[in-house]
Design an enzyme around this catalytic site. Structure first.
Site, PDB file in Angstrom:
ATOM      1  N   HIS A   1      16.451  -8.217   2.878  1.00 18.42           N
ATOM      2  CA  HIS A   1      16.816  -8.262   1.464  1.00 18.42           C
ATOM      3  C   HIS A   1      17.882  -9.354   1.296  1.00 18.42           C
ATOM      4  O   HIS A   1      18.859  -9.390   2.055  1.00 18.42           O
ATOM      5  CB  HIS A   1      17.441  -6.942   1.018  1.00 18.42           C
ATOM      6  CG  HIS A   1      16.458  -5.815   0.828  1.00 18.42           C
ATOM      7  ND1 HIS A   1      15.543  -5.446   1.758  1.00 18.42           N
ATOM      8  CD2 HIS A   1      16.278  -4.971  -0.230  1.00 18.42           C
ATOM      9  CE1 HIS A   1      14.831  -4.424   1.308  1.00 18.42           C
ATOM     10  NE2 HIS A   1      15.261  -4.117   0.095  1.00 18.42           N
TER      11      HIS A   1
ATOM     12  N   GLU B   1      19.279 -10.064  -4.189  1.00 21.99           N
ATOM     13  CA  GLU B   1      18.949  -9.015  -5.163  1.00 21.99           C
ATOM     14  C   GLU B   1      20.109  -8.966  -6.167  1.00 21.99           C
ATOM     15  O   GLU B   1      19.923  -9.151  -7.362  1.00 21.99           O
ATOM     16  CB  GLU B   1      18.783  -7.667  -4.444  1.00 21.99           C
ATOM     17  CG  GLU B   1      18.463  -6.495  -5.384  1.00 21.99           C
ATOM     18  CD  GLU B   1      18.353  -5.148  -4.660  1.00 21.99           C
ATOM     19  OE1 GLU B   1      18.764  -5.048  -3.483  1.00 21.99           O
ATOM     20  OE2 GLU B   1      17.850  -4.188  -5.282  1.00 21.99           O
TER      21      GLU B   1
ATOM     22  N   HIS C   1      10.211   1.034   0.331  1.00 25.16           N
ATOM     23  CA  HIS C   1      11.017   1.916   1.182  1.00 25.16           C
ATOM     24  C   HIS C   1      10.356   3.293   1.130  1.00 25.16           C
ATOM     25  O   HIS C   1      10.279   3.889   0.045  1.00 25.16           O
ATOM     26  CB  HIS C   1      12.450   1.996   0.656  1.00 25.16           C
ATOM     27  CG  HIS C   1      13.113   0.655   0.570  1.00 25.16           C
ATOM     28  ND1 HIS C   1      13.905   0.140   1.572  1.00 25.16           N
ATOM     29  CD2 HIS C   1      13.075  -0.307  -0.397  1.00 25.16           C
ATOM     30  CE1 HIS C   1      14.339  -1.061   1.222  1.00 25.16           C
ATOM     31  NE2 HIS C   1      13.853  -1.357   0.033  1.00 25.16           N
TER      32      HIS C   1
ATOM     33  N   ASP D   1       9.264  -1.365  -4.336  1.00 25.04           N
ATOM     34  CA  ASP D   1      10.605  -1.054  -3.831  1.00 25.04           C
ATOM     35  C   ASP D   1      10.807   0.448  -3.609  1.00 25.04           C
ATOM     36  O   ASP D   1      10.597   0.934  -2.498  1.00 25.04           O
ATOM     37  CB  ASP D   1      11.669  -1.625  -4.787  1.00 25.04           C
ATOM     38  CG  ASP D   1      12.994  -1.941  -4.097  1.00 25.04           C
ATOM     39  OD1 ASP D   1      13.076  -1.806  -2.870  1.00 25.04           O
ATOM     40  OD2 ASP D   1      13.955  -2.340  -4.794  1.00 25.04           O
ATOM     41  N   ASP D   2      11.224   1.173  -4.634  1.00 26.59           N
ATOM     42  CA  ASP D   2      11.441   2.634  -4.546  1.00 26.59           C
ATOM     43  C   ASP D   2      10.767   3.280  -5.748  1.00 26.59           C
ATOM     44  O   ASP D   2      11.437   3.727  -6.698  1.00 26.59           O
ATOM     45  CB  ASP D   2      12.948   2.931  -4.559  1.00 26.59           C
ATOM     46  CG  ASP D   2      13.674   2.229  -3.422  1.00 26.59           C
ATOM     47  OD1 ASP D   2      13.556   2.691  -2.275  1.00 26.59           O
ATOM     48  OD2 ASP D   2      14.319   1.198  -3.693  1.00 26.59           O
TER      49      ASP D   2
ATOM     50  N   HIS E   1       7.012  -4.691   0.019  1.00 27.43           N
ATOM     51  CA  HIS E   1       8.411  -4.286  -0.160  1.00 27.43           C
ATOM     52  C   HIS E   1       8.428  -2.869  -0.707  1.00 27.43           C
ATOM     53  O   HIS E   1       8.333  -2.651  -1.925  1.00 27.43           O
ATOM     54  CB  HIS E   1       9.097  -5.269  -1.110  1.00 27.43           C
ATOM     55  CG  HIS E   1      10.561  -5.021  -1.284  1.00 27.43           C
ATOM     56  ND1 HIS E   1      11.437  -5.990  -1.716  1.00 27.43           N
ATOM     57  CD2 HIS E   1      11.321  -3.913  -1.092  1.00 27.43           C
ATOM     58  CE1 HIS E   1      12.656  -5.485  -1.794  1.00 27.43           C
ATOM     59  NE2 HIS E   1      12.605  -4.211  -1.417  1.00 27.43           N
TER      60      HIS E   1
HETATM   61  N1  ADE Z   1      17.228   0.550  -0.031  1.00 27.66           N
HETATM   62  C1  ADE Z   1      16.285   1.114  -0.798  1.00 27.66           C
HETATM   63  N2  ADE Z   1      16.056   0.353  -1.882  1.00 27.66           N
HETATM   64  C2  ADE Z   1      16.877  -0.714  -1.802  1.00 27.66           C
HETATM   65  C3  ADE Z   1      17.091  -1.855  -2.609  1.00 27.66           C
HETATM   66  N3  ADE Z   1      16.443  -2.066  -3.749  1.00 27.66           N
HETATM   67  N4  ADE Z   1      18.026  -2.742  -2.207  1.00 27.66           N
HETATM   68  C4  ADE Z   1      18.703  -2.554  -1.091  1.00 27.66           C
HETATM   69  N5  ADE Z   1      18.520  -1.509  -0.289  1.00 27.66           N
HETATM   70  C5  ADE Z   1      17.612  -0.599  -0.631  1.00 27.66           C
HETATM   71 ZN    ZN Z   2      14.182  -2.925  -1.263  1.00 29.10          ZN
END
Ligand code: ADE
Ligand code: ZN
Length: 358
Positions: A222, A225, A44, A303-304, A42
């Site tokens: 997703h 969340e 991005h 994630d990011d 996971h």
């Molecule tokens: N795009 C990038 N990070 C995200 C996240 N945590 N949730 C939904 N979309 C995303």
């Molecule tokens: Zn994500």
């Protein structure tokens, strides 16, 4: 020549045999242990744009950023929820203009991921977020794919690409982009569903996922969340996904937990992301230990990472500190990541052997 080495530098790893007994007692586990073998499921790729790289690409492309310097940019990394993060995440993508930019971003991630112990990565990208800025599909896909094509030789990381669709846009837009990806024979292995979750339930994308499945693509989305457990149920029952990204809100529905345990459904959990986007108050409040205890197939992901304070090794390090996870649990989480991947059975066996020191 890139100059963002510092931004992607890994914490120094010290082999235990290089330390005296005294130093060994004082050192933190993450410094002493060789990195854990993990798969990152996971991630991005646009969320790996470090502030230094944002400024470097802006300069290279003659783009004036709305921040005077790195400190001012970093000052914006205080998020109140998913949307407050997405606003900055999409705005910063303006610096990605050429194939080279996408390739450099991807190589920077792979460099950092290799130091974190990542040996297989399934990387999401958001083609619609680039198309809407006038960047052709070929530019973003070929740029990322060119870096992934040599990831095993260059970084020891097997990789695959996931085209993620923005759920706050229409299904028609997603279908058009999927058609274009298929027409150009883009090297994608799977599709995903991301962006603003609440108010954009999985059921909105039934035709998209049916089409991707018919094209032989793997499916993830997703769900859970920020939105309630019903989104997870829809992703499974209406979209037929094999994996749920995040999924933490399943803990609000004991019946769903039972189902996810029975079906061994992979949940790609992102602890530091959940803290930074206020899905949980603090890491100590994170449901990950309860999810593990319930028998859920959870893995740890970043994630990011450029926005949330750490790559996958930092997620593990903070989990270890806050929850005193046992070695058994840590290895279990890593094994879940490998087993839940879309890698070949042969690659999974190779990585599980490496994880177990075979
Ligand atoms: N795009 C990038 N990070 C995200 C996240 N945590 N949730 C939904 N979309 C995303
Ligand atoms: Zn994500």
């Amino acid at each position: 020549m890139n100059t963002f080495a510092d931004a992607t530098a890994a914490p120094e790893t010290i082999a235990p045999e290089e330390l005296t007994e005294e130093e060994l007692t004082e050192a933190q586990p993450a410094e002493v242990l060789r990195p854990l073998t993990v798969a990152e499921l996971h991630l991005h790729i646009e969320g790996t744009l470090e502030p230094e790289l944002i400024f470097e690409l802006a300069a290279r492309n003659g783009i004036t950023l709305p921040y005077a310097d790195l400190d001012e940019l970093r000052g914006r990394y205080e998020f109140t929820d998913l949307q407050s993060f997405l606003d900055l995440y999409y705005a910063n993508m303006a610096v990605l203009q050429t194939e080279q930019d996408f390739a450099d971003m991807t190589r920077a991630y792979l460099t950092r991921a290799a130091a974190a112990g990542v040996r297989h990565a399934e990387i999401m990208m958001d083609p619609q977020a680039h198309l809407s800025r006038g960047i052709p599909l070929e530019t973003c896909v070929n740029g990322v794919a060119s870096a992934l094509a040599t990831s095993v030789e260059d970084f020891g990381i097997s990789t695959l690409l996931i085209a993620a669709f923005l759920r706050d846009l229409s299904e028609e837009s997603a279908l058009e982009v999927l058609d274009a990806l298929l027409a150009m024979d883009a090297p994608i292995a799977a599709i995903g569903l991301d962006s603003a979750e609440v108010g954009n339930p999985p059921s909105k994308f039934e035709r998209l996922f049916a089409k991707a499945r018919a094209a032989g693509l793997r499916l993830t989305a997703h769900a859970g969340e920020e939105a309630p457990p019903s989104y997870i149920i829809e992703a499974l029952d209406i979209l037929g996904v094999e994996r749920i990204d995040h999924g933490i809100r399943c803990m609000d529905d004991p019946e769903l937990v039972e189902r996810l345990v029975d079906e061994r459904t992979p949940l790609t959990v992102c602890p530091l992301s959940n803290v930074r986007l206020r899905a949980v108050d603090t890491l100590a409040d994170h449901p990950l230990p309860a999810m593990l205890a319930a028998g859920l197939n959870v893995s740890v992901n970043s994630d990011d990472p450029a926005y949330f304070g750490g790559y996958v090794d930092e997620n593990f390090a903070q989990l270890r500190t806050v929850f005193e996870l046992s070695e058994f649990d840590v290895v279990r989480l890593a094994a879940h990541s490998i087993n839940s991947s879309f890698a070949s059975e042969e690659r999974k066996t190779e990585l599980l052997n490496e994880l177990n020191g075979v």
